[in-house]
Design an enzyme around this catalytic site. Structure first.
Site, PDB file in Angstrom:
ATOM      1  N   ALA A 150      -3.220  -3.188  -7.964  1.00  0.00           N
ATOM      2  CA  ALA A 150      -4.103  -4.213  -8.537  1.00  0.00           C
ATOM      3  C   ALA A 150      -4.305  -5.404  -7.588  1.00  0.00           C
ATOM      4  O   ALA A 150      -3.449  -5.681  -6.744  1.00  0.00           O
ATOM      5  CB  ALA A 150      -3.518  -4.691  -9.859  1.00  0.00           C
ATOM      6  N   PHE A 152      -5.319  -9.711  -6.923  1.00  0.00           N
ATOM      7  CA  PHE A 152      -4.750 -10.957  -7.460  1.00  0.00           C
ATOM      8  C   PHE A 152      -5.644 -11.624  -8.506  1.00  0.00           C
ATOM      9  O   PHE A 152      -5.190 -12.470  -9.257  1.00  0.00           O
ATOM     10  CB  PHE A 152      -4.486 -11.952  -6.312  1.00  0.00           C
ATOM     11  CG  PHE A 152      -5.724 -12.702  -5.866  1.00  0.00           C
ATOM     12  CD1 PHE A 152      -6.132 -13.867  -6.524  1.00  0.00           C
ATOM     13  CD2 PHE A 152      -6.508 -12.237  -4.813  1.00  0.00           C
ATOM     14  CE1 PHE A 152      -7.272 -14.551  -6.133  1.00  0.00           C
ATOM     15  CE2 PHE A 152      -7.651 -12.906  -4.424  1.00  0.00           C
ATOM     16  CZ  PHE A 152      -8.041 -14.068  -5.087  1.00  0.00           C
ATOM     17  N   LYS A 176       1.616  -1.090  -9.363  1.00  0.00           N
ATOM     18  CA  LYS A 176       1.981  -2.036  -8.308  1.00  0.00           C
ATOM     19  C   LYS A 176       1.032  -3.225  -8.437  1.00  0.00           C
ATOM     20  O   LYS A 176      -0.107  -3.179  -7.992  1.00  0.00           O
ATOM     21  CB  LYS A 176       1.868  -1.424  -6.908  1.00  0.00           C
ATOM     22  CG  LYS A 176       2.583  -2.323  -5.896  1.00  0.00           C
ATOM     23  CD  LYS A 176       2.005  -2.305  -4.511  1.00  0.00           C
ATOM     24  CE  LYS A 176       0.796  -3.161  -4.322  1.00  0.00           C
ATOM     25  NZ  LYS A 176       0.994  -4.613  -4.386  1.00  0.00           N
ATOM     26  N   GLU A 179       1.116  -8.713  -5.176  1.00  0.00           N
ATOM     27  CA  GLU A 179       2.341  -9.468  -4.873  1.00  0.00           C
ATOM     28  C   GLU A 179       2.137 -10.976  -5.046  1.00  0.00           C
ATOM     29  O   GLU A 179       3.085 -11.735  -5.071  1.00  0.00           O
ATOM     30  CB  GLU A 179       2.837  -9.150  -3.452  1.00  0.00           C
ATOM     31  CG  GLU A 179       1.930  -9.599  -2.311  1.00  0.00           C
ATOM     32  CD  GLU A 179       0.753  -8.659  -2.039  1.00  0.00           C
ATOM     33  OE1 GLU A 179       0.557  -7.702  -2.805  1.00  0.00           O
ATOM     34  OE2 GLU A 179       0.020  -8.926  -1.060  1.00  0.00           O
ATOM     35  N   ARG A 180       0.867 -11.390  -5.184  1.00  0.00           N
ATOM     36  CA  ARG A 180       0.624 -12.835  -5.345  1.00  0.00           C
ATOM     37  C   ARG A 180       0.714 -13.254  -6.819  1.00  0.00           C
ATOM     38  O   ARG A 180       0.854 -14.424  -7.119  1.00  0.00           O
ATOM     39  CB  ARG A 180      -0.760 -13.184  -4.807  1.00  0.00           C
ATOM     40  CG  ARG A 180      -0.867 -12.911  -3.322  1.00  0.00           C
ATOM     41  CD  ARG A 180      -2.221 -13.325  -2.819  1.00  0.00           C
ATOM     42  NE  ARG A 180      -2.661 -12.454  -1.758  1.00  0.00           N
ATOM     43  CZ  ARG A 180      -3.917 -12.144  -1.525  1.00  0.00           C
ATOM     44  NH1 ARG A 180      -4.868 -12.635  -2.284  1.00  0.00           N
ATOM     45  NH2 ARG A 180      -4.239 -11.348  -0.549  1.00  0.00           N
ATOM     46  N   SER A 229      -9.927  -5.342  -2.157  1.00  0.00           N
ATOM     47  CA  SER A 229     -10.850  -5.518  -1.033  1.00  0.00           C
ATOM     48  C   SER A 229     -11.227  -4.181  -0.394  1.00  0.00           C
ATOM     49  O   SER A 229     -10.522  -3.173  -0.557  1.00  0.00           O
ATOM     50  CB  SER A 229     -10.181  -6.395   0.028  1.00  0.00           C
ATOM     51  OG  SER A 229      -9.068  -5.697   0.565  1.00  0.00           O
ATOM     52  N   CYS A 284     -14.845 -10.661  -8.783  1.00  0.00           N
ATOM     53  CA  CYS A 284     -15.656  -9.647  -8.089  1.00  0.00           C
ATOM     54  C   CYS A 284     -17.079  -9.662  -8.617  1.00  0.00           C
ATOM     55  O   CYS A 284     -17.981  -9.117  -7.996  1.00  0.00           O
ATOM     56  CB  CYS A 284     -15.052  -8.264  -8.263  1.00  0.00           C
ATOM     57  SG  CYS A 284     -15.053  -7.741  -9.965  1.00  0.00           S
ATOM     58  N   GLU A 384     -18.128 -11.373   2.164  1.00  0.00           N
ATOM     59  CA  GLU A 384     -17.745 -11.747   0.792  1.00  0.00           C
ATOM     60  C   GLU A 384     -16.824 -12.960   0.943  1.00  0.00           C
ATOM     61  O   GLU A 384     -15.695 -12.827   1.439  1.00  0.00           O
ATOM     62  CB  GLU A 384     -16.994 -10.592   0.109  1.00  0.00           C
ATOM     63  CG  GLU A 384     -16.572 -10.949  -1.301  1.00  0.00           C
ATOM     64  CD  GLU A 384     -15.681  -9.900  -1.986  1.00  0.00           C
ATOM     65  OE1 GLU A 384     -14.887  -9.246  -1.292  1.00  0.00           O
ATOM     66  OE2 GLU A 384     -15.777  -9.772  -3.205  1.00  0.00           O
TER      67      GLU A 384
HETATM   68  P1  NAD Z   1      -6.558  -6.994  -1.624  1.00  0.00           P
HETATM   69  O1  NAD Z   1      -7.249  -5.764  -1.176  1.00  0.00           O
HETATM   70  O2  NAD Z   1      -6.071  -7.949  -0.592  1.00  0.00           O
HETATM   71  O3  NAD Z   1      -5.268  -6.576  -2.489  1.00  0.00           O
HETATM   72  C1  NAD Z   1      -5.354  -5.613  -3.522  1.00  0.00           C
HETATM   73  C2  NAD Z   1      -4.079  -4.781  -3.512  1.00  0.00           C
HETATM   74  O4  NAD Z   1      -4.000  -4.043  -2.290  1.00  0.00           O
HETATM   75  C3  NAD Z   1      -2.814  -5.600  -3.613  1.00  0.00           C
HETATM   76  O5  NAD Z   1      -1.953  -4.982  -4.525  1.00  0.00           O
HETATM   77  C4  NAD Z   1      -2.264  -5.621  -2.183  1.00  0.00           C
HETATM   78  O6  NAD Z   1      -0.865  -5.612  -2.159  1.00  0.00           O
HETATM   79  C5  NAD Z   1      -2.813  -4.358  -1.578  1.00  0.00           C
HETATM   80  N1  NAD Z   1      -3.217  -4.518  -0.171  1.00  0.00           N
HETATM   81  C6  NAD Z   1      -3.799  -5.589   0.399  1.00  0.00           C
HETATM   82  N2  NAD Z   1      -4.112  -5.346   1.685  1.00  0.00           N
HETATM   83  C7  NAD Z   1      -3.727  -4.088   1.935  1.00  0.00           C
HETATM   84  C8  NAD Z   1      -3.797  -3.246   3.076  1.00  0.00           C
HETATM   85  N3  NAD Z   1      -4.339  -3.670   4.229  1.00  0.00           N
HETATM   86  N4  NAD Z   1      -3.320  -1.994   2.982  1.00  0.00           N
HETATM   87  C9  NAD Z   1      -2.789  -1.555   1.825  1.00  0.00           C
HETATM   88  N5  NAD Z   1      -2.698  -2.317   0.707  1.00  0.00           N
HETATM   89  C10 NAD Z   1      -3.155  -3.551   0.754  1.00  0.00           C
HETATM   90  O7  NAD Z   1      -7.517  -7.706  -2.667  1.00  0.00           O
HETATM   91  P2  NAD Z   1      -7.312  -9.120  -3.358  1.00  0.00           P
HETATM   92  O8  NAD Z   1      -7.482 -10.193  -2.345  1.00  0.00           O
HETATM   93  O9  NAD Z   1      -6.056  -9.113  -4.165  1.00  0.00           O
HETATM   94  O10 NAD Z   1      -8.537  -9.129  -4.387  1.00  0.00           O
HETATM   95  C11 NAD Z   1      -9.811  -9.593  -4.047  1.00  0.00           C
HETATM   96  C12 NAD Z   1     -10.750  -8.454  -3.733  1.00  0.00           C
HETATM   97  O11 NAD Z   1     -10.810  -7.561  -4.832  1.00  0.00           O
HETATM   98  C13 NAD Z   1     -12.195  -8.911  -3.523  1.00  0.00           C
HETATM   99  O12 NAD Z   1     -12.739  -8.188  -2.455  1.00  0.00           O
HETATM  100  C14 NAD Z   1     -12.884  -8.542  -4.833  1.00  0.00           C
HETATM  101  O13 NAD Z   1     -14.263  -8.341  -4.732  1.00  0.00           O
HETATM  102  C15 NAD Z   1     -12.170  -7.282  -5.174  1.00  0.00           C
HETATM  103  N6  NAD Z   1     -12.279  -6.974  -6.594  1.00  0.00           N
HETATM  104  C16 NAD Z   1     -13.112  -5.954  -6.953  1.00  0.00           C
HETATM  105  C17 NAD Z   1     -13.271  -5.647  -8.292  1.00  0.00           C
HETATM  106  C18 NAD Z   1     -14.182  -4.531  -8.709  1.00  0.00           C
HETATM  107  O14 NAD Z   1     -14.039  -4.025  -9.820  1.00  0.00           O
HETATM  108  N7  NAD Z   1     -15.119  -4.111  -7.868  1.00  0.00           N
HETATM  109  C19 NAD Z   1     -12.582  -6.371  -9.272  1.00  0.00           C
HETATM  110  C20 NAD Z   1     -11.721  -7.397  -8.848  1.00  0.00           C
HETATM  111  C21 NAD Z   1     -11.576  -7.687  -7.509  1.00  0.00           C
END
Ligand code: NAD
Length: 499
Positions: A150, A152, A176, A179-180, A229, A284, A384
């Protein structure tokens, strides 16, 4: 060494403290204070979580669907009863306002409510008498251990999208959380256990990339739901599918609003301001790009005026409209994009960089910011930003606005504001975006539908919640039964059987 409370793992119905040496600080983004520590779970702890889920699956899949659903009935009541507490945890770790945090819980709660209809939703198909005494029917069966990763920005809603329908369909789950913002998931799991979810049906592991790669490669995990992301989601999709897993990956966004000159001016400006700056733009479905068509361009100065009225502050203060951003890095990145956007030709109509909130000097605040003249090629368009930044441009016609949207890399959400049915109909038909709002700024679908995305906003093709979730969390088995066996097969034949 921080003295902040340590967030536990959940393994086989028990909350346990990780023995890891690696702990990450969880901050209150309004103050910078460390409010919790979250572990990078050890390999043996992750294994134990998956083993608990695998063992629990053997009995959970045999538990009648009505009984599985009854647990969710109780859980949804407990979520409702504890809405204020869940919202307070979200505000403390994520920063959004308390009212907005309640919306976060509520939108997840609606999916839990919907999961209570799983018995109906899981019905298969039957066709009687395809031959003499022969019927065909299909049944939906759970997959096994499923996992959720998931982001943050919705600490309650998105985990509830995942494990509620994941478990009522008969699967067991490993979550999972981000972590934030791990605290909300801990509380949700306590409530799920209180509701009677058996040990091992829901487990929680914590961590960053290592935990994610474990989920993508562990042979016992059958399906992965990811929201976050593009960088992480594409990696997870590629690694997970290469390891034979079903993966749904909801990714980033650049959501455009198209404002037609016949729209209701007052209501449209209010909707745009709310949808661009609410949750500090960290949704998002935030409307981060406004496209004013024709004479509607005259309204642009009002956007900055209205946005300047929003109060920036800590999410737990009653009068706050815009809370902090999640981390100093996220704020600095957004500030740098705004600076680069101006250097590359955009005009700053409202500058929220460097805003100070008295009493919250350690917070990561970024005031509402409006950039005009933002075109493709400008970083404010191409990235974004995920911050309270609205980029604005103009187009001469609806056709031109649709062409702009369809050429963007993302296709998550969009909206049109108009009083013309014909314009709205044309827009919904031609725009290549998963969610379309018509005079509605953040069209997150209710759970009887699914959360749909298009192009760069999605990897995988089975959507979250709604009918999509039933497809995602089950596999179909098709049975052909012949109860006229003797009559139908009374001579031996080596020919391919036909009915
Ligand atoms: P993020 O990708 O940084 O983190 C999401 C999850 O992935 C976390 O649990 C994190 O621990 C893990 N993670 C982060 N970087 C990783 C990597 N390089 N390799 C493997 N795992 C990794 O996203 P975020 O900053 O927590 O959330 C914001 C993003 O989520 C924005 O891009 C937003 O548009 C998107 N989002 C999309 C939707 C949708 O339904 N389309 C909904 C909510 C958020």
């Amino acid at each position: 060494m921080s003295t902040a409370p340590k967030v536990p793992l959940l393994i086989n119905g028990k909350f346990v403290e990780s023995k890891s040496d690696i702990w990450y600080d969880v901050h209150n983004p309004a103050t910078g204070e460390v409010v919790a520590q979250v572990p990078e779970a050890l390999p043996e702890e992750r294994d134990a979580a998956v083993k608990a889920a695998s063992d629990a699956f053997l009995t959970w899949k045999e538990t009648a669907v009505q009984r599985r659903v009854r647990t969710m009935f109780k859980f949804q009541q407990l979520v409702q009863d504890n809405m204020d507490e869940l919202a307070a945890i979200i505000t403390r770790e994520q920063g959004k306002t308390l009212a907005d945090a309640k919306g976060d819980v509520f939108r997840g709660f609606e999916v839990v409510e919907h999961s209570c209809a799983t018995a109906q939703l899981m019905l298969g198909d039957t066709l009687e008498n395809v031959a003499n005494g022969t019927d065909i029917y299909s049944i939906r069966q759970p997959l096994g251990v499923c996992a959720g990763i998931a982001p943050f920005n919705f600490p309650a809603m998105i985990p509830m999208w995942m494990f509620s329908l994941g478990s009522t369909t008969g699967n067991t789950y490993v979550m999972k959380p981000s972590e934030r913002v791990p605290g909300c998931m801990t509380r949700l799991a306590e409530l799920a256990l209180e509701a009677g979810l058996p040990a091992g049906v829901l487990n929680i592991i914590h961590g960053k990339h290592e935990a994610v790669d474990f989920i993508c490669t562990d042979p016992a995990i059958r399906a992965i739901s990811f929201v976050g992301s593009n960088r992480a989601g594409e990696h997870i999709f590629d690694l997970g599918t290469r390891h034979g897993k079903r993966v749904q990956s909801n990714l980033g966004a650049k959501n455009h609003a198209v404002i037609m000159p016949d729209a209701d001016r007052e209501a449209t400006i209010n909707a745009l301001v709310g949808a661009a700056f609410g949750a500090a733009g960290q949704r998002c479905m935030a409307l981060s790009m406004s496209v004013f068509v024709g004479e509607a361009a005259e309204w642009i100065p009002e956007i900055a005026e209205r946005a300047a009225e929003l109060k920036v502050g800590a999410g737990d203060k009653e009068d706050t409209d815009v809370g902090p951003m999640i981390t100093p890095q996220a704020r600095e990145r957004a500030e740098a994009i705004v600076t680069a956007a101006v250097e590359q030709g955009a005009t700053l109509a409202l500058d929220g960089r460097g805003v100070k909130v008295p009493g919250c000097e350690g917070g990561d605040f970024f005031g509402p910011t409006v950039l005009t003249g933002v075109e493709p090629g400008n970083p404010a368009y191409d990235e974004e930003i995920f911050a309270p930044v609205m980029s604005v441009t103009t187009r001469d016609s609806l056709d031109d606005a649709i062409a702009l949207i369809n050429a963007n890399q993302y296709g998550n959400g969009c909206a049109i504001f108009t009083q013309s049915g014909a314009a709205a109909r044309k827009f919904q038909h031609e725009v290549d975006v998963g969610q379309v709002g018509i005079n509605l700024p953040i069209p997150v679908p209710l759970p009887m539908f699914s959360f749909t995305g298009s192009r760069g906003s999605i990897r995988g093709d089975i959507n979250f919640y709604g009918k999509g979730a039933i497809q995602f969390f089950t596999q179909v088995k098709t049975v052909t039964s012949n109860w006229n066996f003797k009559v139908n097969a009374n001579t031996k034949s080596t020919v391919m059987p036909t009915l």
